[in-house]
Scaffold this motif. Structure first.
Motif, PDB file in Angstrom:
ATOM      1  N   ILE A   1       9.499  -0.281  -3.840  1.00 41.51           N
ATOM      2  CA  ILE A   1       8.122   0.225  -3.793  1.00 41.51           C
ATOM      3  C   ILE A   1       8.005   1.421  -2.846  1.00 41.51           C
ATOM      4  O   ILE A   1       7.456   2.468  -3.208  1.00 41.51           O
ATOM      5  N   TYR A   2       8.520   1.282  -1.629  1.00 45.19           N
ATOM      6  CA  TYR A   2       8.363   2.359  -0.655  1.00 45.19           C
ATOM      7  C   TYR A   2       9.174   3.600  -1.025  1.00 45.19           C
ATOM      8  O   TYR A   2       8.704   4.729  -0.847  1.00 45.19           O
ATOM      9  N   SER A   3      10.376   3.416  -1.530  1.00 43.27           N
ATOM     10  CA  SER A   3      11.171   4.573  -1.929  1.00 43.27           C
ATOM     11  C   SER A   3      10.507   5.314  -3.080  1.00 43.27           C
ATOM     12  O   SER A   3      10.469   6.557  -3.101  1.00 43.27           O
ATOM     13  N   GLU A   4       9.978   4.572  -4.045  1.00 42.29           N
ATOM     14  CA  GLU A   4       9.332   5.218  -5.189  1.00 42.29           C
ATOM     15  C   GLU A   4       8.040   5.907  -4.777  1.00 42.29           C
ATOM     16  O   GLU A   4       7.681   6.944  -5.347  1.00 42.29           O
ATOM     17  N   LEU A   5       7.332   5.373  -3.802  1.00 37.94           N
ATOM     18  CA  LEU A   5       6.115   6.019  -3.347  1.00 37.94           C
ATOM     19  C   LEU A   5       6.432   7.409  -2.787  1.00 37.94           C
ATOM     20  O   LEU A   5       5.734   8.386  -3.095  1.00 37.94           O
TER      21      LEU A   5
ATOM     22  N   PHE B   1       6.141   6.070   9.584  1.00 31.55           N
ATOM     23  CA  PHE B   1       5.713   6.776   8.379  1.00 31.55           C
ATOM     24  C   PHE B   1       4.352   7.425   8.605  1.00 31.55           C
ATOM     25  O   PHE B   1       4.099   8.543   8.128  1.00 31.55           O
ATOM     26  N   ALA B   2       3.475   6.731   9.334  1.00 23.25           N
ATOM     27  CA  ALA B   2       2.132   7.267   9.584  1.00 23.25           C
ATOM     28  C   ALA B   2       2.202   8.571  10.371  1.00 23.25           C
ATOM     29  O   ALA B   2       1.434   9.517  10.099  1.00 23.25           O
ATOM     30  N   GLU B   3       3.115   8.662  11.323  1.00 21.39           N
ATOM     31  CA  GLU B   3       3.282   9.901  12.081  1.00 21.39           C
ATOM     32  C   GLU B   3       3.645  11.065  11.169  1.00 21.39           C
ATOM     33  O   GLU B   3       3.320  12.224  11.456  1.00 21.39           O
ATOM     34  N   LEU B   4       4.329  10.765  10.069  1.00 18.67           N
ATOM     35  CA  LEU B   4       4.791  11.796   9.140  1.00 18.67           C
ATOM     36  C   LEU B   4       3.809  12.021   8.000  1.00 18.67           C
ATOM     37  O   LEU B   4       4.100  12.778   7.073  1.00 18.67           O
ATOM     38  N   GLY B   5       2.658  11.361   8.079  1.00 21.11           N
ATOM     39  CA  GLY B   5       1.629  11.582   7.071  1.00 21.11           C
ATOM     40  C   GLY B   5       1.609  10.598   5.927  1.00 21.11           C
ATOM     41  O   GLY B   5       0.844  10.754   4.978  1.00 21.11           O
ATOM     42  N   TYR B   6       2.435   9.550   6.019  1.00 18.98           N
ATOM     43  CA  TYR B   6       2.481   8.531   4.965  1.00 18.98           C
ATOM     44  C   TYR B   6       1.767   7.269   5.457  1.00 18.98           C
ATOM     45  O   TYR B   6       2.385   6.230   5.725  1.00 18.98           O
ATOM     46  N   ASN B   7       0.439   7.371   5.583  1.00 19.47           N
ATOM     47  CA  ASN B   7      -0.338   6.262   6.124  1.00 19.47           C
ATOM     48  C   ASN B   7      -0.275   5.012   5.249  1.00 19.47           C
ATOM     49  O   ASN B   7      -0.456   3.897   5.730  1.00 19.47           O
ATOM     50  N   GLU B   8      -0.026   5.211   3.949  1.00 22.55           N
ATOM     51  CA  GLU B   8      -0.005   4.076   3.037  1.00 22.55           C
ATOM     52  C   GLU B   8       1.281   3.255   3.146  1.00 22.55           C
ATOM     53  O   GLU B   8       1.371   2.157   2.595  1.00 22.55           O
ATOM     54  N   VAL B   9       2.275   3.774   3.842  1.00 23.85           N
ATOM     55  CA  VAL B   9       3.532   3.045   4.045  1.00 23.85           C
ATOM     56  C   VAL B   9       3.480   2.419   5.437  1.00 23.85           C
ATOM     57  O   VAL B   9       3.916   3.013   6.420  1.00 23.85           O
TER      58      VAL B   9
ATOM     59  N   TRP C   1      -0.720  -4.596  -1.249  1.00 24.36           N
ATOM     60  CA  TRP C   1       0.338  -4.290  -2.211  1.00 24.36           C
ATOM     61  C   TRP C   1      -0.234  -3.834  -3.550  1.00 24.36           C
ATOM     62  O   TRP C   1       0.371  -2.993  -4.230  1.00 24.36           O
ATOM     63  N   LYS C   2      -1.395  -4.331  -3.925  1.00 24.58           N
ATOM     64  CA  LYS C   2      -2.021  -3.858  -5.163  1.00 24.58           C
ATOM     65  C   LYS C   2      -2.320  -2.369  -5.068  1.00 24.58           C
ATOM     66  O   LYS C   2      -2.093  -1.618  -6.025  1.00 24.58           O
ATOM     67  N   ARG C   3      -2.811  -1.915  -3.922  1.00 23.05           N
ATOM     68  CA  ARG C   3      -3.120  -0.488  -3.747  1.00 23.05           C
ATOM     69  C   ARG C   3      -1.848   0.353  -3.768  1.00 23.05           C
ATOM     70  O   ARG C   3      -1.795   1.401  -4.427  1.00 23.05           O
ATOM     71  N   VAL C   4      -0.819  -0.109  -3.055  1.00 23.29           N
ATOM     72  CA  VAL C   4       0.405   0.683  -2.957  1.00 23.29           C
ATOM     73  C   VAL C   4       1.146   0.725  -4.291  1.00 23.29           C
ATOM     74  O   VAL C   4       1.611   1.789  -4.729  1.00 23.29           O
ATOM     75  N   VAL C   5       1.259  -0.413  -4.949  1.00 20.84           N
ATOM     76  CA  VAL C   5       1.959  -0.453  -6.234  1.00 20.84           C
ATOM     77  C   VAL C   5       1.250   0.420  -7.271  1.00 20.84           C
ATOM     78  O   VAL C   5       1.894   1.105  -8.069  1.00 20.84           O
ATOM     79  N   GLN C   6      -0.060   0.399  -7.267  1.00 16.11           N
ATOM     80  CA  GLN C   6      -0.810   1.234  -8.211  1.00 16.11           C
ATOM     81  C   GLN C   6      -0.486   2.711  -8.002  1.00 16.11           C
ATOM     82  O   GLN C   6      -0.405   3.488  -8.949  1.00 16.11           O
ATOM     83  N   ALA C   7      -0.264   3.088  -6.739  1.00 19.95           N
ATOM     84  CA  ALA C   7       0.049   4.496  -6.433  1.00 19.95           C
ATOM     85  C   ALA C   7       1.432   4.885  -6.917  1.00 19.95           C
ATOM     86  O   ALA C   7       1.706   6.079  -7.143  1.00 19.95           O
ATOM     87  N   THR C   8       2.339   3.933  -7.068  1.00 19.78           N
ATOM     88  CA  THR C   8       3.703   4.253  -7.482  1.00 19.78           C
ATOM     89  C   THR C   8       3.886   4.234  -9.003  1.00 19.78           C
ATOM     90  O   THR C   8       4.767   4.917  -9.528  1.00 19.78           O
ATOM     91  N   GLY C   9       3.086   3.442  -9.681  1.00 19.99           N
ATOM     92  CA  GLY C   9       3.269   3.303 -11.126  1.00 19.99           C
ATOM     93  C   GLY C   9       4.430   2.411 -11.519  1.00 19.99           C
ATOM     94  O   GLY C   9       4.802   2.350 -12.697  1.00 19.99           O
TER      95      GLY C   9
ATOM     96  N   ASN D   1      14.533  -4.491  -8.325  1.00 19.79           N
ATOM     97  CA  ASN D   1      13.328  -3.926  -8.911  1.00 19.79           C
ATOM     98  C   ASN D   1      12.083  -4.638  -8.381  1.00 19.79           C
ATOM     99  O   ASN D   1      12.067  -5.860  -8.209  1.00 19.79           O
ATOM    100  N   ALA D   2      11.039  -3.860  -8.107  1.00 21.88           N
ATOM    101  CA  ALA D   2       9.737  -4.370  -7.657  1.00 21.88           C
ATOM    102  C   ALA D   2       9.803  -5.060  -6.301  1.00 21.88           C
ATOM    103  O   ALA D   2       9.000  -5.932  -6.001  1.00 21.88           O
ATOM    104  N   THR D   3      10.773  -4.688  -5.471  1.00 19.39           N
ATOM    105  CA  THR D   3      10.863  -5.198  -4.105  1.00 19.39           C
ATOM    106  C   THR D   3      10.257  -4.178  -3.146  1.00 19.39           C
ATOM    107  O   THR D   3       9.951  -3.047  -3.526  1.00 19.39           O
TER     108      THR D   3
END
Length: 323
Positions: free
Chosen positions: A166-170, A238-246, A311-319, A160-162
């Motif tokens: 984080i990336y899978s939940e995003l 991931f960026a090529e596929l539209g997931y710039n935040e990953v 990580w603060k930005r990404v984690v906030q996006a996942t909840g 949890n919280a690794t």
């Protein structure tokens, strides 16, 4: 004449004292005393292999035994506590990884403050992260979205919280897939169940999964970083596929407890950077699916603070909430 002699004696005493103090600050390594590299994870992992590779080369430089000591538990906290509480003489060096910066994003209470209680000596490598499946009917990340939406699919992580979580939940939350999270106690059992089909997808580092990707047991659908890896050139970022935040890979740093003399820190930093300059080491890391860090000096603490903001930005996006 007496005053001149007195001043001369005083100057000599001061010079001797300064030389003694300088020597006291630069006693690393202590002859015959082993250096311990603390692995805050299970043995046999990517971190274990990386540390053992460094240990072999550092012992040649320092002329003392260099051993790897695995201290897993609590998502890296157990091993980190050992590193924080070690004697500040340079003979205990901690492998720090991304959990140190991610903890700030979750406001997790720790028995230490990573930036205040540890001295980041050098970043040694980055670990590209892969989005993986063993399902033969899935060939792209878009296929996951199409197939998993509205089903009771599941994704796994190595805790949890690794980074894995984080990336899978995003991806899960961004596409409203409703996949259930299955947390494992480490990477090996996660990979076993992913290959066995007990879970549908997972994000795991390239170093731990490259052999399975090459054999065809796992299909890599995306990779972190701003460019494709030469080891898996057919895998899009991931960026090529539209997931710039990953974008962020996993990180490995070598760290010392606060209070370690600056001369000792510098001695150890120089040795580590010299190891990274070796073309043999760089090739070995790449063959393990790991990107070696630059052998040039960098603002490690400043870069860690930038990682915390990321990580603060990404984690906030996942909840995600940490346990």
């Amino acid at each position: 004449m007496t005053n001149i002699l007195a001043r001369g004696a005083l100057l000599a005493a001061f010079t001797l004292g300064a030389a003694f103090a300088a020597h006291a600050q630069d006693t690393f390594p202590i002859a015959g005393k082993p250096v311990t590299l603390i692995l805050p994870a299970v043995g046999g992992s990517t971190g274990d292999r990386v540390l053992r590779m460094f240990a072999e080369r550092l012992k040649e430089d320092w002329k003392v035994p260099v051993i790897v000591d695995a201290k897993p538990g609590a998502g890296g906290v157990v091993g980190t506590v050992h590193g924080v509480n070690a004697a500040p003489d340079g003979h205990t060096i901690l492998l720090g990884y991304s959990h140190l910066t991610q903890a700030y994003a979750f406001n997790q209470k720790r028995p230490y403050d990573a930036l205040a209680d540890l001295i980041p000596v050098a970043r040694i490598c980055d670990l590209p992260m892969l989005y993986l499946t063993a399902d033969p009917s899935i060939r792209t990340l878009q296929d996951v979205v199409a197939k998993m939406k509205g089903t009771k699919g599941s994704y796994g992580s190595y805790g949890n919280a690794t980074t894995s979580h984080i990336y899978s939940e995003l991806i899960n939350s961004r596409n409203n897939l409703g996949m259930v999270h299955a947390a494992y106690k480490g990477t090996p059992p996660l990979i076993t169940d992913l290959i066995g089909g007990q879970i549908n997808t997972a994000v795991v580092d390239l170093g731990n999964t490259m052999v399975h990707v090459k054999s065809g047991k796992l299909k890599a659908l995306a990779i972190t970083g701003n460019k494709r890896s030469r080891l898996v050139p057919d895998v899009p970022t991931f960026a090529e596929l539209g997931y710039n935040e990953v974008s962020q890979p996993g990180r490995y740093w070598l760290m010392l407890p606060k209070g370690t003399p600056s001369a000792t820190v510098e001695r150890i930093r120089t040795s580590i950077l010299n190891v990274l300059k070796s073309l043999e080491v760089q090739e070995q890391l790449l063959s393990m699916g790991i990107d070696p860090a630059s052998s040039e000096r960098e603002d490690v603490a400043g870069n860690m603070r930038a990682d915390i903001d990321y990580w603060k930005r990404v984690v906030q996006a996942t909840g995600i909430k940490a346990d």
